[in-house]
Scaffold this motif. Structure first.
Motif, short mmCIF file in Angstrom:
data_model
loop_
_atom_site.label_atom_id
_atom_site.label_comp_id
_atom_site.label_asym_id
_atom_site.label_seq_id
_atom_site.Cartn_x
_atom_site.Cartn_y
_atom_site.Cartn_z
N ASN A 6 -5.80 -30.22 -14.30
CA ASN A 6 -4.99 -31.12 -15.13
C ASN A 6 -4.53 -32.35 -14.36
O ASN A 6 -3.54 -32.98 -14.72
CB ASN A 6 -3.77 -30.38 -15.65
N SER A 7 -5.27 -32.71 -13.33
CA SER A 7 -4.82 -33.79 -12.45
C SER A 7 -5.03 -35.18 -13.03
O SER A 7 -4.48 -36.15 -12.52
CB SER A 7 -5.52 -33.69 -11.09
N ARG B 132 -3.91 -26.90 -11.23
CA ARG B 132 -3.34 -28.17 -10.75
C ARG B 132 -4.43 -29.23 -10.68
O ARG B 132 -4.24 -30.36 -11.11
CB ARG B 132 -2.69 -27.97 -9.38
N LEU B 133 -5.58 -28.86 -10.14
CA LEU B 133 -6.70 -29.80 -10.10
C LEU B 133 -7.27 -30.03 -11.49
O LEU B 133 -7.65 -31.15 -11.84
CB LEU B 133 -7.79 -29.26 -9.18
#
Length: 342
Positions: free
Chosen positions: A289-290, A286-287
């Motif tokens: 591809n933030s 998640r981080l």
């Protein structure tokens, strides 16, 4: 089933088979499986034939492979005079483990990897691994109960492949196994070989399966041409990992399934994405591809004629926990190889 380490001395033809199947636009699953199944028998015939040069052997096996592909419908309804394949691959390191394991499902590897066979004379055979062994761990990395990958196959087989591929030649290789109901250990040294760079053209018709000419306009320069390859043979021990090519000089298409890109000699700008295995990073996807700054980076290169450049994503280990602005990685050209481009 899964072959670990590109298995046998058929490494060149195995790689060639894979390249042909990938390059064909309409390969049928049954047909491609049939081709792979025939490779060992062709190897046995070649090994038994005395006085046959490597060129003659490769020519005969390629002829039989193409015949099988045509008969299995790999080229669809394309007339033979219109079939054209162009395949390029850089020199490639191929581990010589020679080990066939059952990776059909997570359940099949719940207790470890079951050995279905070993290549006579291969590294696994020399170390003492046998058909029927159950591999619990490799170099103290456990292989039991790892579940399935996105395709439903045993993740343990991929873990074994990763552990072996990251080793340098001569590195210690230890297997903890169960044989005849008792635990024991077999060990040896990592041995690999190199498959030479490949340039293959089949047929003379309009290309129906090759994406190598996607950059045709730039490759036609009078200055000559070179190549950029994202074929993943980057050594992990040097913190080099797989990369994906997003665009070349702003041109994004068509890149699906392509690993080698022919470019005119001169200046080019590549947009690159990293494909680093998450286990090497200190944060989640998640981080990761933030934001666009962490997903893509650009790399400017000067392409020299008749040179192949290997592209990879370098993990900056001192910043493996820093996801902001993609600080944890950079695109790099990690190897240059003299290779004719035409």
């Amino acid at each position: 089933m899964k072959v670990i380490g590109f298995c046998s001395r058929m490494g060149t033809l195995t790689a060639l088979t894979a390249a042909l199947c990938i390059s064909s636009a309409a390969v049928h699953a049954a047909g491609s499986q049939g081709v792979v199944a025939k490779v060992p028998s062709l190897a046995a015939q070649g090994n038994g034939a005395l006085g046959i040069s490597p060129e003659q052997r490769l020519h005969e096996e390629l002829r039989l492979l193409l015949l099988d592909m045509i008969e299995s419908g790999a080229f669809g309804q394309t007339p033979v005079e219109q079939i054209s394949l162009s395949i390029d691959a850089p020199a490639e390191r191929a581990g010589g483990l020679g080990l066939l394991v059952d990776s059909s499902s997570a359940a099949a590897a719940a207790d470890g990897l079951h050995v279905l066979g070993v290549t006579p004379g291969g590294s696994a055979s020399r170390m003492g691994l046998r058909s029927g062994d159950l591999i619990l761990a490799v170099n103290d990395v456990g292989l039991a109960g790892l579940g399935a990958d996105s395709a439903g196959r045993a993740r343990a087989a991929e873990r074994l492949r990763e552990q072996v591929s990251e080793l340098e030649d001569g590195a210690a290789l230890n297997f903890r196994i169960v044989r005849a109901g008792e635990q024991t250990t077999v060990s040896g040294r990592m041995v690999s070989t190199w498959i030479p760079a490949l340039h293959l053209t089949v047929g003379s018709g309009t290309a129906v399966a090759s994406a190598q000419d996607a950059q045709g306009s730039s490759a036609s320069s009078n200055l000559g041409c070179g190549r950029v390859s994202i074929f993943d043979v980057a050594p992990r021990q040097r913190d080099l990992h797989a990369a994906a090519l997003i665009s070349i000089d702003g041109d994004r298409s068509p890149f699906a399934g392509q690993t080698t890109f022919r470019l005119s000699a001169g200046h080019h700008v590549l947009k690159v994405a990293e494909r680093i295995d998450g286990r090497y990073l200190g944060f989640n996807d998640r981080l990761r591809n933030s934001g666009p700054d962490s997903r893509y980076k650009t790399l400017s290169i000067e392409v020299a004629p008749n040179t192949t450049y290997l592209l990879a994503a370098r993990l900056n280990k001192d910043q493996r926990n820093v996801w902001q602005d993609g600080a944890y990685w950079d695109p790099v050209i990690w190897s240059e190889t003299a290779e004719a481009c035409r």
